[in-house]
Design an enzyme around this catalytic site. Structure first.
Site, PDB file in Angstrom:
ATOM      1  CB  ALA A  88      -7.767  60.160  20.193  1.00 42.37           C
ATOM      2  CD  GLU A 140      -9.055  60.758  28.020  1.00 47.16           C
ATOM      3  OE1 GLU A 140      -8.956  60.849  26.777  1.00 47.16           O
ATOM      4  OE2 GLU A 140      -9.184  59.685  28.614  1.00 47.16           O
TER       5      GLU A 140
HETATM    6  N1  CAA Z   1     -10.894  63.027  15.080  1.00 48.86           N
HETATM    7  C1  CAA Z   1     -10.759  63.263  13.751  1.00 48.86           C
HETATM    8  N2  CAA Z   1     -11.375  64.295  13.116  1.00 48.86           N
HETATM    9  C2  CAA Z   1     -12.149  65.088  13.858  1.00 48.86           C
HETATM   10  C3  CAA Z   1     -12.344  64.909  15.239  1.00 48.86           C
HETATM   11  C4  CAA Z   1     -11.664  63.813  15.862  1.00 48.86           C
HETATM   12  N3  CAA Z   1     -11.735  63.564  17.169  1.00 48.86           N
HETATM   13  N4  CAA Z   1     -13.185  65.854  15.695  1.00 48.86           N
HETATM   14  C5  CAA Z   1     -13.503  66.631  14.635  1.00 48.86           C
HETATM   15  N5  CAA Z   1     -12.877  66.168  13.526  1.00 48.86           N
HETATM   16  C6  CAA Z   1     -12.961  66.700  12.173  1.00 48.86           C
HETATM   17  C7  CAA Z   1     -14.296  66.378  11.528  1.00 48.86           C
HETATM   18  O1  CAA Z   1     -14.290  65.069  10.995  1.00 48.86           O
HETATM   19  C8  CAA Z   1     -14.375  67.453  10.471  1.00 48.86           C
HETATM   20  O2  CAA Z   1     -13.553  67.076   9.391  1.00 48.86           O
HETATM   21  P1  CAA Z   1     -14.147  67.129   7.880  1.00 48.86           P
HETATM   22  O3  CAA Z   1     -14.379  68.602   7.645  1.00 48.86           O
HETATM   23  O4  CAA Z   1     -13.041  66.563   7.054  1.00 48.86           O
HETATM   24  O5  CAA Z   1     -15.408  66.340   7.883  1.00 48.86           O
HETATM   25  C9  CAA Z   1     -13.727  68.648  11.141  1.00 48.86           C
HETATM   26  O6  CAA Z   1     -12.927  68.113  12.206  1.00 48.86           O
HETATM   27  C10 CAA Z   1     -14.722  69.606  11.752  1.00 48.86           C
HETATM   28  O7  CAA Z   1     -15.595  68.870  12.588  1.00 48.86           O
HETATM   29  P2  CAA Z   1     -17.206  68.903  12.464  1.00 48.86           P
HETATM   30  O8  CAA Z   1     -17.611  69.195  11.071  1.00 48.86           O
HETATM   31  O9  CAA Z   1     -17.725  67.641  13.079  1.00 48.86           O
HETATM   32  O10 CAA Z   1     -17.518  70.168  13.374  1.00 48.86           O
HETATM   33  P3  CAA Z   1     -18.837  70.469  14.217  1.00 48.86           P
HETATM   34  O11 CAA Z   1     -18.661  71.860  14.722  1.00 48.86           O
HETATM   35  O12 CAA Z   1     -20.051  70.125  13.424  1.00 48.86           O
HETATM   36  O13 CAA Z   1     -18.804  69.436  15.458  1.00 48.86           O
HETATM   37  C11 CAA Z   1     -17.751  68.284  17.314  1.00 48.86           C
HETATM   38  C12 CAA Z   1     -17.807  69.562  16.422  1.00 48.86           C
HETATM   39  C13 CAA Z   1     -19.017  68.166  18.143  1.00 48.86           C
HETATM   40  C14 CAA Z   1     -16.536  68.453  18.225  1.00 48.86           C
HETATM   41  C15 CAA Z   1     -17.590  67.038  16.421  1.00 48.86           C
HETATM   42  O14 CAA Z   1     -16.530  67.261  15.504  1.00 48.86           O
HETATM   43  C16 CAA Z   1     -17.263  65.786  17.179  1.00 48.86           C
HETATM   44  O15 CAA Z   1     -18.158  65.182  17.775  1.00 48.86           O
HETATM   45  N6  CAA Z   1     -15.975  65.340  17.178  1.00 48.86           N
HETATM   46  C17 CAA Z   1     -15.574  64.135  17.797  1.00 48.86           C
HETATM   47  C18 CAA Z   1     -15.483  64.257  19.300  1.00 48.86           C
HETATM   48  C19 CAA Z   1     -15.108  62.924  19.922  1.00 48.86           C
HETATM   49  O16 CAA Z   1     -15.821  61.954  19.823  1.00 48.86           O
HETATM   50  N7  CAA Z   1     -13.914  62.871  20.602  1.00 48.86           N
HETATM   51  C20 CAA Z   1     -13.418  61.685  21.214  1.00 48.86           C
HETATM   52  C21 CAA Z   1     -12.424  60.997  20.317  1.00 48.86           C
HETATM   53  S1  CAA Z   1     -11.890  59.407  20.932  1.00 48.86           S
HETATM   54  C22 CAA Z   1     -10.734  59.761  22.132  1.00 48.86           C
HETATM   55  O17 CAA Z   1     -10.394  60.894  22.376  1.00 48.86           O
HETATM   56  C23 CAA Z   1     -10.155  58.563  22.851  1.00 48.86           C
HETATM   57  C24 CAA Z   1      -9.270  58.915  24.013  1.00 48.86           C
HETATM   58  O18 CAA Z   1      -9.656  58.747  25.154  1.00 48.86           O
HETATM   59  C25 CAA Z   1      -7.918  59.410  23.814  1.00 48.86           C
END
Ligand code: CAA
Length: 259
Positions: free
Chosen positions: A67, A113
């Site tokens: 999300a 999910e």
């Molecule tokens: N929401 C919003 N933006 C996101 C995102 C997310 N879930 N995941 C990645 N992005 C964005 C980053 O903020 C980044 O944007 P900027 O360039 O503007 O900073 C861009 O996508 C690229 O991401 P990274 O620079 O972080 O890329 P990376 O290769 O270094 O890392 C990753 C990749 C490990 C997937 C990391 O992005 C990450 O940990 N993302 C979040 C994953 C997460 O926590 N997901 C769960 C969300 S909550 C949820 O889903 C609730 C539910 O049950 C529905």
């Protein structure tokens, strides 16, 4: 209106449509707008006679990284209650045609999910599945604690949900979360091939089969068996049942019409 965050490809194989999540810079983070477009596209394909199976993919780097955290971060509980983002997911759950997820790269949080809301999962060797919500101070909200546990069992689900550890495609395959692991360059074509195989069957039988398998998740064995039997008998009202059995006896390939 043209969707902004998804791309719809029609007839990528006979009777197969493909929806691609398309917010590559944000790793296909599932904002409300994207999920709304996805719901609308799936509903339209579900009603389209030229579609019998649907493939859902992201790109090579990410299926979806969850999300949209930036969209959610500042919300209050009442905002979340009013927005009710998961009602979209309830609609997607009701899609009758089979949906096959083609996963490469990250399938995290809501992304993981979403793959589990699909009916089968084909993954590239680089795919990573995870429920990292715990690291954000929350828990999965779109079925992660339930569907993951049913798919992989308590031990691995508990570990993934409590530590946020990502699992590899091979680990996911071994645990029963996904159907197959393929070389990265083939993840989409293999998913389309699987969808095409499904789409060559009777579309009515396919829908009833999906409905019956899903029934196993929220019914007793007795209720599920009863449901299955009703659908089995009901299919004898279809032309496809007559055609399928006739073709078997005549040693030819059936020509299913979806009637
Ligand atoms: N929401 C919003 N933006 C996101 C995102 C997310 N879930 N995941 C990645 N992005 C964005 C980053 O903020 C980044 O944007 P900027 O360039 O503007 O900073 C861009 O996508 C690229 O991401 P990274 O620079 O972080 O890329 P990376 O290769 O270094 O890392 C990753 C990749 C490990 C997937 C990391 O992005 C990450 O940990 N993302 C979040 C994953 C997460 O926590 N997901 C769960 C969300 S909550 C949820 O889903 C609730 C539910 O049950 C529905």
């Amino acid at each position: 209106m043209q969707p902004q965050f998804i791309i719809i490809h029609h007839q990528v194989a006979p009777f197969v449509a493909h929806i691609q999540l398309n917010r590559p810079k944000e790793l296909n983070a599932l904002n409300l707008e994207l999920m709304g477009e996805l719901r609308d596209a799936l509903k339209a394909l579900d009603a389209d006679d030229q579609v019998r199976a649907i493939v859902l993919s992201g790109n090579e780097k990410a299926f979806a990284a969850g999300a949209d955290i930036k969209q959610m971060a500042g919300k209050t509980a009442i905002d979340m209650y009013n927005i009710d983002q998961f009602s979209t997911w309830d609609t997607i759950k009701k899609i009758k045609k089979p949906i096959i997820a083609a996963v490469s790269g990250f399938a995290l949080g809501g992304g993981c999910e979403l793959t589990m809301l699909c009916d089968m999962i084909v993954a590239s060797e680089t795919a990573r599945f995870g429920q990292p919500e715990i690291k954000l101070g929350v828990i999965p909200g779109a079925g992660g604690t339930q569907r993951l546990t049913r798919a992989v069992g308590k031990a691995l689900a508990m570990e993934m949900v409590l530590t946020g550890r990502f699992i590899t495609a091979h680990e996911a395959h071994k645990a029963g979360l996904i159907n197959r692991v393929v070389p990265t360059e083939l993840f989409l074509s293999e998913a389309i091939k699987l969808a095409a195989e499904v789409a060559s069957m009777s579309p009515i039988a396919i829908k009833m089969a999906k409905e019956a398998v899903l029934k196993a998740f929220d019914s007793t064995l007795e209720e599920g068996l009863h449901f299955e039997r009703k659908n089995f008998y009901l299919l004898f009202a279809s032309e496809d049942q007559k055609e399928g059995m006739q073709a078997f006896m005549e040693k030819r390939t059936p020509d299913f019409k979806g009637r």
